[in-house]
Design an enzyme around this catalytic site. Structure first.
Site: not given
Length: 420
Positions: A119, A256, A273-274, A276-277, A406
């Site tokens: 990354c 949600k 899922a929300a 995190a990227s 990171c």
């Protein structure tokens, strides 16, 4: 001439030669060139299998490189070398950066190198280009990053199985998102950081909602538009579709967010899922040059490179690696954290930013002020360059900006720039 006079003359000559040749070796030291940023652009960020999915990373890279050179207002022949970060290279063909620069119209004589620091690849490309410019190896370079996660292939082992079916592996997961030492997903590392840093699911969800809110506001106010170059998507028998805006930040339903199940830990998990990227496509590029080259080309610099640094920790602790890179880059820059007007800490996961804010004891209101990877998306080879470019456009004159990111394997890169 008497022998005494001859001796005196010889002594004077020896002293002169000693001063001329010997003292030079000890009393002078080479100075490094000042490196400036004269343009910084990026493509819009496309969702996984979304608006940019038909374009390979190399094409996205070409668009970013050409856009950066056009913004700089310099001839393509002035670019002496190109570095681009790119992580998921399988199936892209030989020398992805070479493909990208030739696609951007640069001369055949332009060297290219592709950088893979997971990354941090896009930022490391900027750092390596800066080193080359500082040392005088080149005077004008392009650096950035590119990724098409939508086009990453599956693989299978070359050996034919003696019996049974064939196992396919997703290279996004294998090469981009798996801790090879602990044999689990990077999200498990994020869960470990959340536990060790006492960061709750609620805090991570709140951070994610804030990221989406800030990104939406930044697009509505025109802040993000100034760093984006449009991408034309060819259509069969129809006019090209032009993508001008990030796709991901609109794909959220805040109601949600608290209801989603944790992805990596079923019991007491916090990463969803929300918060995190996401998987994404995009590219970013910056034109860097020495201050002397900027003067020669009559180009007005936007910012200068002040310092950069890397750090490494245990692979499982990669989310907190920026907290170790930041003190190193501040020391190299000769400034304090209080001198930083704008922080960009890449949002690989919401917990990454929350943990680093806590460890560094910095003002959260100065961090990712226009959202980040959770809401905008995280094309992994691009993001390090994106956050540097974002600072270039949003710092005010004289202000310092610090970006940290990171990377898998337990590492981080960081950089300080100052706006002119």
């Amino acid at each position: 001439m008497t022998s005494r006079a001859l001796y005196s003359t010889r002594s004077q000559l020896c002293r002169h030669l000693a001063h001329k040749y010997l003292s030079r070796s000890y009393s002078t030291r080479p100075s490094l060139n000042e490196v400036v940023i004269v343009s910084a652009v990026r493509t819009p960020i496309g969702s996984f299998k979304g608006s940019l999915s038909t374009l390979p990373a190399t094409k996205l890279g070409s668009i970013a490189i050409k856009g950066a050179i056009d913004k700089a207002g310099i001839p393509v022949e002035e670019v002496k070398e190109v570095y681009m970060g790119n992580v998921l290279q399988a199936g892209e063909g030989q020398a992805p950066t070479r493909q990208a620069l030739l696609g951007a119209g640069l001369p055949l004589s332009t060297p290219a190198t592709t950088i893979n620091k997971v990354c941090a690849s896009g930022m490391k490309s900027i750092m390596l280009a800066s080193q080359s410019l500082m040392c005088g190896h080149q005077d004008v370079m392009v650096a950035g990053g590119m990724e098409s996660m939508s086009q990453v292939p599956y693989i299978m082992a070359r050996e034919a199985p003696p019996y049974g079916g064939v196992k396919m592996e997703d290279l996004i997961v294998k090469d981009g998102l798996t801790d090879v030492y602990n044999k689990f997903h990077m999200g498990n590392c994020a869960e470990n950081t959340a536990k060790n840093s006492s960061i709750s699911r609620e805090e991570q969800d709140a951070f994610a909602i804030k990221s989406y809110t800030l990104s939406k506001a930044a697009w509505e106010s025109g802040i993000l538009a100034k760093e984006v170059v449009p991408v034309s998507i060819p259509q069969r028998g129809k006019p090209d579709v032009v993508v001008k805006e990030d796709e991901e930040y609109r794909k959220v339903d805040f109601s949600k967010v608290p209801k989603l199940k944790a992805v990596f830990l079923k019991e007491n998990g916090t990463v969803t899922a929300a918060n995190a990227s996401t998987l994404n496509d995009g590219a970013a590029a910056l034109v860097l040059m020495t201050a002397d080259a900027a003067q020669r080309l009559n180009v007005t610099p936007l910012a200068k490179i002040v310092a950069f640094a890397d750090a490494a920790v245990a692979p499982i602790d990669f989310p907190i690696a920026p907290a170790f890179a930041v003190p190193k880059v501040l020391k190299a820059a000769g400034i304090k954290k209080e001198d930083i007007a704008m922080w960009e800490i890449n949002e690989a996961f919401s917990v990454v930013v929350l943990a680093n804010i806590k460890m560094l004891d910095i003002d959260p209101d100065r961090v990712n002020i226009n959202g980040g990877a959770v809401s905008l998306g995280h094309p992994i080879g691009m993001s390090g360059a994106r956050i540097v470019g974002h600072m270039v456009h949003n710092l005010k004159s004289g202000q310092y900006g610090l970006a940290g990111i990171c990377n898998g394997g337990g590492g981080a890169s960081s950089i300080v720039i100052q706006k002119f």
